[in-house]
Scaffold this motif. Structure first.
Motif: not given
Length: 378
Positions: A129, A203, A264, A353
């Motif tokens: 990420l 995110y 998360w 993700v």
């Protein structure tokens, strides 16, 4: 977390080490190589961050590195490319405001905060990420503000707002944090947990907001367009009595955004926990009563059977961790019950993700604008 070794003598070292206890060589973590690098002390380096470090036994083609400027104050043990046009590592570049160092205890708090943040950044980098900072990407970057209460009327609230993550430095005081945890009847409260939760909000903006994932998000977590302030007011006045039926924590039941952030955070717990267990070669002969033995495996980013990973891997490993905690007279490290709806939410996070980091779904990141890194404010 992976296992690390001193690149000079091969001794096991830990992510937080700044030197090897066996050969006494200095150590730094290279995010570009994702490993600990041993190097020599010299008049020009390492503590001053001037000039390249002198690697121990590295090949000539090895990436020239230098220490993060925050190493000199004992705050950071990371390295960065020697030709970088800034002085700070990728983690420290996201820090905008630090506590006033005129107060001696604040340096200790800052060290603890940065240590937890580096642990977070390591996991994010492993997942693939982006971790931009607001200097280089003002629109979509990250900025951490480490603030303290200046008066009872001006309390600092930990939270996230458009990439700016604020943490009250009181959370770095173990006694004060435990007092808050007890008063709020929370089963779990850690610095790393705060970072993982707040980065979840960030995110969500980058991976879910205004993307094709939004319908799947609303199906699992609820409609985030519900008034946030009113939802929190209702939650604190009267929390949902049935929250455990579909949420990982009572706070997750307050609003879909908080449900996502809590889920998360647990996804990062799971990823890091299983990587650690696998790196140490953990085998559980009694993972399930009368069942087969379990050999811990790290999360596979391409795993399409993530639900099975949660049930077959994480649940037994987390139960083992809690059993060890109780043997040592400590609180459970993972005092949570993962029910089927939560498993499905974790699988959704994993899918988001996976698609983002494999280029299968677009991410909400603007093209960064280069700029110089300023020193952190006091």
């Amino acid at each position: 977390m992976k296992l690390f070794n001193c690149s000079h003598c091969g001794n096991r070292v830990f992510f937080e080490n700044d030197h090897c206890d066996v050969c006494q060589k200095l150590l730094g973590f290279s995010a570009d190589e994702m490993k600990m690098v041993a190097f020599e002390e010299s008049p020009e380096s390492p503590e001053s961050a001037q000039g390249p470090i002198q690697r121990c036994g590295a090949p000539e083609q090895a990436l020239p590195l230098r220490a993060c400027a925050n190493r000199a104050s004992g705050v950071c043990n990371w390295l960065l490319p020697h030709d970088a046009d800034h002085q700070y590592c990728i983690s420290c570049r996201t820090t905008h405001t630090i506590p006033a160092l005129s107060k001696p205890q604040n340096l200790e708090y800052w060290i603890k905060l940065e240590r937890a943040k580096r642990h977070l950044v390591f996991t994010l980098l492993e997942l693939g990420l982006p971790v931009p900072n607001k200097v280089e990407d003002p629109a979509n970057g990250l900025s951490f503000e480490f603030l303290e209460d200046v008066s009872p009327e001006a309390r600092v609230l930990t939270g996230h707002d458009e990439g700016v993550i604020t943490l009250n430095i009181a959370e770095a005081d173990d006694a004060r944090r435990e007092d808050i945890r007890t008063r709020m009847h929370e089963p779990y409260r850690t610095l790393l947990g705060h970072f993982r939760h707040e980065i979840g909000h960030y995110y969500w903006d980058r991976l879910v907001r205004d993307t094709p994932w939004i319908d799947g998000f609303r199906e699992r977590f609820g409609d985030e367009r519900a008034d946030y302030a009113q939802a929190l007011q209702r939650h604190y006045a009267s929390p949902r009595a049935d929250w455990a039926e579909d949420c990982v924590s009572v706070y997750a039941s307050s609003h879909p955004w908080e449900d996502w952030a809590e889920t998360w955070a647990h996804y990062l717990h799971l990823v890091d926990g299983l990587e650690t267990a696998a790196a140490w070669g953990l085998r559980l002969d009694h993972a399930v009563p009368t069942g087969p033995a379990l050999q811990a495996r790290p999360v596979d980013p391409d795993d399409e059977q993530f639900v099975a990973t949660v049930i077959e891997q994480w649940l037994p490993v987390s139960q083992f961790i809690n059993a060890m905690d109780r043997s040592l007279g400590s609180l459970d490290s993972y005092p949570f019950v993962i029910v089927e709806p939560v498993v499905q939410k974790l699988a959704f996070v994993h899918q988001v993700v996976h698609h983002a980091t494999h280029g299968l779904s677009p991410m909400n990141f603007a093209v960064p604008t280069p700029a110089n890194q300023p020193t952190a404010a006091q």
